[in-house]
Design an enzyme around this catalytic site. Sequence first.
Site, PDB file in Angstrom:
ATOM      1  N   ASP A   8       0.798  -1.248   0.000  1.00  0.00           N
ATOM      2  CA  ASP A   8       0.000   0.000   0.000  1.00  0.00           C
ATOM      3  C   ASP A   8       0.825   1.291   0.000  1.00  0.00           C
ATOM      4  O   ASP A   8       0.521   2.223   0.768  1.00  0.00           O
ATOM      5  CB  ASP A   8      -0.963  -0.002   1.203  1.00  0.00           C
ATOM      6  CG  ASP A   8      -1.911  -1.193   1.210  1.00  0.00           C
ATOM      7  OD1 ASP A   8      -1.818  -2.035   0.313  1.00  0.00           O
ATOM      8  OD2 ASP A   8      -2.732  -1.285   2.146  1.00  0.00           O
ATOM      9  N   LYS A 106      -6.927  -5.124  -2.822  1.00  0.00           N
ATOM     10  CA  LYS A 106      -7.666  -5.593  -1.646  1.00  0.00           C
ATOM     11  C   LYS A 106      -8.621  -4.506  -1.184  1.00  0.00           C
ATOM     12  O   LYS A 106      -8.442  -3.337  -1.532  1.00  0.00           O
ATOM     13  CB  LYS A 106      -6.701  -5.978  -0.522  1.00  0.00           C
ATOM     14  CG  LYS A 106      -5.864  -4.815  -0.038  1.00  0.00           C
ATOM     15  CD  LYS A 106      -4.738  -5.295   0.833  1.00  0.00           C
ATOM     16  CE  LYS A 106      -3.977  -4.155   1.439  1.00  0.00           C
ATOM     17  NZ  LYS A 106      -4.745  -3.279   2.323  1.00  0.00           N
ATOM     18  N   CYS A 151      -1.563  -2.514   7.735  1.00  0.00           N
ATOM     19  CA  CYS A 151      -1.570  -3.470   6.616  1.00  0.00           C
ATOM     20  C   CYS A 151      -0.281  -4.282   6.506  1.00  0.00           C
ATOM     21  O   CYS A 151      -0.319  -5.458   6.147  1.00  0.00           O
ATOM     22  CB  CYS A 151      -1.913  -2.750   5.330  1.00  0.00           C
ATOM     23  SG  CYS A 151      -3.649  -2.239   5.348  1.00  0.00           S
TER      24      CYS A 151
HETATM   25  C1  VGL Z   1      -4.575   0.736   5.682  1.00  0.00           C
HETATM   26  C2  VGL Z   1      -6.147   1.563   7.122  1.00  0.00           C
HETATM   27  C3  VGL Z   1      -7.148   1.323   6.210  1.00  0.00           C
HETATM   28  C4  VGL Z   1      -3.130   0.426   5.414  1.00  0.00           C
HETATM   29  C5  VGL Z   1      -5.559   0.474   4.751  1.00  0.00           C
HETATM   30  O1  VGL Z   1      -2.746   0.267   4.244  1.00  0.00           O
HETATM   31  O2  VGL Z   1      -2.359   0.326   6.383  1.00  0.00           O
HETATM   32  N1  VGL Z   1      -4.882   1.273   6.862  1.00  0.00           N
HETATM   33  N2  VGL Z   1      -6.845   0.771   5.027  1.00  0.00           N
END
Ligand code: VGL
Length: 201
Positions: A8, A106, A151
């Site tokens: 991410d 995701k 994540c």
């Molecule tokens: C994430 C919160 C919500 C992340 C993704 O990538 O850490 N955190 N969605």
Amino acid sequence: MKTLIIVDAQNDFMPGGSLPVPNGDQIVSVINTIQPKFDLVVASQDWHPQNHISFASNHPEKDVFGTIEIQGQSQTLWPDHCVQNTNGARFHPKLNTDCWEAIFRKGTDPSIDSYSAFYDNGHLKSTGLAGYLKEKGSSQLFFCGLAADICVYYSIFDAFKEGFACFFIEDASKALDAERFEKMKAEMVYHGIQIISSKEI
Ligand code: VGL
Ligand code: ZN
């Protein structure tokens, strides 16, 4: 066989994004430097529809960073982030994506959240990443990206449970809550997950 999993590394998690991780952009040059050292590089991408259950905006009676229950599990309510096809969902513009063999998306199902790059939070659905890595012959998985305490953390533990040897590259990752992450690191070490610096690869 060394595999790098970049979690991410998207604009919304960078300073200036909607869910910024402090100093999140500092990981970009580190990740670019280490990518050539790996046999395989893959990435995950948080990729939510606008009506996603994890967005506080879809629960008018709730505040951002509040919680709700989803199928018996506590779910944090986030600011809208990584909405499909928006700039916030794109990877950091300076991140080199040339050698990435695959991107696993995701959080695409509006009714379930997915912190891990492998499974949703309720472990109902797989992204296919574990099977992909096994077919590719990956044995050692090195993790980096954002956010370290969300994540990246959940991805590492899912990988560990799948039987992969797991490494966390500390300087190629930043946490949303650095203090809380210190305790999470101790838990990683306890389970045999190795915490390393990018210079050790
Ligand atoms: C994430 C919160 C919500 C992340 C993704 O990538 O850490 N955190 N969605
Ligand atoms: Zn998300």
